[in-house]
Motif scaffolding. Structure first.
Motif, short mmCIF file in Angstrom:
data_model
loop_
_atom_site.label_atom_id
_atom_site.label_comp_id
_atom_site.label_asym_id
_atom_site.label_seq_id
_atom_site.Cartn_x
_atom_site.Cartn_y
_atom_site.Cartn_z
N ASN A 285 44.15 -24.90 46.53
CA ASN A 285 43.50 -26.19 46.40
C ASN A 285 42.72 -26.21 45.09
N THR A 286 43.00 -27.19 44.22
CA THR A 286 42.38 -27.23 42.89
C THR A 286 40.87 -27.38 42.96
N SER A 287 40.37 -28.28 43.82
CA SER A 287 38.93 -28.50 43.91
C SER A 287 38.22 -27.26 44.44
N VAL A 288 38.83 -26.60 45.42
CA VAL A 288 38.25 -25.36 45.95
C VAL A 288 38.29 -24.26 44.90
N TYR A 289 39.38 -24.22 44.13
CA TYR A 289 39.50 -23.22 43.07
C TYR A 289 38.40 -23.40 42.03
N LEU A 290 38.04 -24.65 41.73
CA LEU A 290 37.01 -24.91 40.72
C LEU A 290 35.59 -24.77 41.27
N PHE A 291 35.36 -25.21 42.52
CA PHE A 291 33.99 -25.27 43.05
C PHE A 291 33.75 -24.44 44.30
N GLY A 292 34.79 -23.85 44.85
CA GLY A 292 34.60 -22.96 45.99
C GLY A 292 34.43 -23.67 47.31
N HIS A 293 34.16 -22.87 48.35
CA HIS A 293 34.00 -23.37 49.72
C HIS A 293 32.54 -23.65 50.07
N GLY A 294 31.61 -23.25 49.20
CA GLY A 294 30.19 -23.41 49.50
C GLY A 294 29.50 -22.06 49.60
N PHE A 295 28.24 -22.00 49.20
CA PHE A 295 27.51 -20.74 49.25
C PHE A 295 27.36 -20.27 50.70
N SER A 296 27.50 -18.97 50.87
CA SER A 296 27.41 -18.30 52.18
C SER A 296 28.62 -18.56 53.07
N SER A 297 29.66 -19.22 52.55
CA SER A 297 30.85 -19.50 53.35
C SER A 297 31.70 -18.25 53.58
N ASP A 309 35.18 -6.80 50.15
CA ASP A 309 34.49 -5.86 49.25
C ASP A 309 34.95 -6.02 47.80
N ASN A 310 34.67 -7.18 47.23
CA ASN A 310 34.87 -7.43 45.81
C ASN A 310 33.96 -8.61 45.45
N GLY A 311 32.87 -8.32 44.74
CA GLY A 311 31.88 -9.35 44.45
C GLY A 311 32.43 -10.51 43.64
N TYR A 312 33.39 -10.26 42.76
CA TYR A 312 33.95 -11.31 41.91
C TYR A 312 34.82 -12.26 42.73
N ILE A 313 35.64 -11.70 43.63
CA ILE A 313 36.51 -12.54 44.46
C ILE A 313 35.69 -13.32 45.48
N VAL A 314 34.67 -12.67 46.05
CA VAL A 314 33.81 -13.36 47.01
C VAL A 314 33.09 -14.53 46.35
N TRP A 315 32.59 -14.32 45.13
CA TRP A 315 31.90 -15.40 44.42
C TRP A 315 32.89 -16.51 44.04
N LEU A 316 34.10 -16.13 43.69
CA LEU A 316 35.14 -17.12 43.39
C LEU A 316 35.46 -17.93 44.64
N TYR A 317 35.51 -17.27 45.78
CA TYR A 317 35.78 -17.96 47.06
C TYR A 317 34.63 -18.90 47.41
N GLU A 318 33.40 -18.41 47.30
CA GLU A 318 32.24 -19.20 47.69
C GLU A 318 31.92 -20.31 46.69
#
Length: 406
Positions: A285-297, A309-318
């Motif tokens: 999803n382009t919007s999710v890719y740009l802005f994520g799912h929300g902090f703490s998601s 266990d990957n801070g970069y991927i987790v931050w990209l997801y959130e």
């Protein structure tokens, strides 16, 4: 100020108690300690705010954009209030890093004093974690993680023990090199933390500490040469040598990167999880890719038992790609500030590279509820401030050194 020292001791204690406790008390202690430290740091400026402490233009612009993107990110989260609360918490943390780093650098031997608190706190709570329940500690000889024997006392996970040991090792090593006294004590603390890091079998912490040592000694060696052209030659020689080694081992490296089984074994099954998260939860999803799912998601991924266990991927997801770019920009700004800081560049670059590596194998990039990012971000912010200059005052009878102390 004694109250600040005590509250920093309380802060680090609360973080480690969080690793030992799963009842929720540790989490409450942690947040209480954060607010107490924040107000104590503000109280230092009751007589006025020094010009040095005023946020630099980059930090003002960065915080503005970070919050704009953060609000947009929060709008994508089902629970808007939870994401916005996390965003406020992140701002609070960055202010604490900024104020704490100024306080440390403006105080005589501030770094050494700060690290002493970290060393003492970590040592006491590690000893407590292993002594309080010896039968549990002994039974962990038979506890296996991907075929590995890991001993971790009453810590909730061996990686928690590993992260505390990593921070203790950095603090002990820095003090060993900076302090003129207590050399034996710091050396013993290095052995102490290293022994428990081995027991935890936290490979992320172990490899990151080795990277810290390698970077520190490499920079120390290069800095011995005062001539700029010699340093430039060594720099070029190093990178050309690295390029040659890479070309020679290219086929070998590709065979490893294409070997999923080997990569998964080395990363304890993380690689497949990383790919699955990126393919199914981020890039579709382009919007999710740009802005994520929300902090703490990221709690959703944890609920469905996905390894995060990957801070970069987790931050990209959130938070999405734009927020990840913002963090990288802050990283780079702090890195170049460290390079320009003659009193801190050797240690600062070593901390930067070891922490950036560690964040690849643990959710440590922006998960500021853990002790590693708390300590390392403060160490990175130290590069923004120079140590106070010593003024020599000559009198008829004596020479007095005056040092600014907050």
């Amino acid at each position: 100020m004694k109250i600040v020292k005590f509250l920093i001791f309380f802060l680090f204690s609360s973080y480690i108690i969080f690793y030992l406790d799963n009842s929720g008390i540790g989490q409450k202690l942690k947040w209480m300690s954060i607010f107490l430290v924040f107000f104590a740091l503000l109280f230092q400026f009751k007589r006025g705010i020094p010009k040095k402490i005023i946020l630099q233009k980059f930090m003002i612009i960065w915080l503005f954009l970070f919050n704009v993107f953060g609000v947009i990110t929060s709008l994508y989260f089902d629970i808007l209030s939870s994401s916005l609360t996390t965003l406020i918490g992140l701002n609070l943390y960055f202010l604490i890093f900024y104020l704490a780093s100024y306080s440390i650098k403006s105080t005589d031997n501030g770094i050494i004093k700060f690290n002493k608190i970290v060393i003492i706190t970590s040592s006491l709570l590690i000893i407590f974690a292993f002594v309080v329940n010896l039968p549990l500690t002994l039974s962990q000889v038979h506890t296996y993680f991907f075929g590995r024997v890991r001993i971790y006392g009453i810590f909730q996970h061996p990686n928690y023990l590993g992260s505390v040991c990593f921070v203790g090792l950095l603090a002990s090593f820095i003090n060993l090199r900076l302090s003129k006294g207590y050399k034996k004590a710091y050396f013993l603390s290095l052995l102490f933390f290293f022994a428990f890091l081995i027991l935890s079998d936290s490979r992320g912490g172990l490899y990151s500490f080795f990277i810290f040592l390698a970077v520190y000694y490499s920079i120390t060696f290069v800095k011995k040469f005062k001539k700029l052209y010699v340093r430039l030659f060594l720099f070029i020689f190093f990178w050309l040598s690295l390029l040659m080694v890479f070309l020679l081992l290219k086929n070998f490296a590709l065979s490893i990167l294409e070997n999923d089984e080997l990569l998964n074994t080395f990363t304890s099954g993380r690689v497949d999880n990383w790919r699955y998260i990126i393919d199914n939860f981020i890039t579709r999803n382009t919007s999710v890719y740009l802005f994520g799912h929300g902090f703490s998601s990221v709690q959703y991924l944890q609920e469905i038992k996905l390894n995060t266990d990957n801070g970069y991927i987790v931050w990209l997801y959130e938070a999405g790609l734009l927020n990840l770019i913002m963090v990288i920009l802050l990283f780079l700004y702090l890195f170049f500030s460290i390079l320009k800081n003659k009193t801190w560049n050797t240690f600062g670059v070593a901390v930067f590279l070891s922490y950036a590596t560690y964040a690849f194998f643990e959710n440590f990039l922006m998960n500021l509820g853990h002790i590693v990012p708390l300590y390392c971000w403060i160490m990175l912010f130290l590069g923004l401030f120079n140590e106070p200059k010593r003024k020599i005052v000559n009198t008829e009878t004596t020479t007095v050194e005056i040092t600014h102390v907050v």
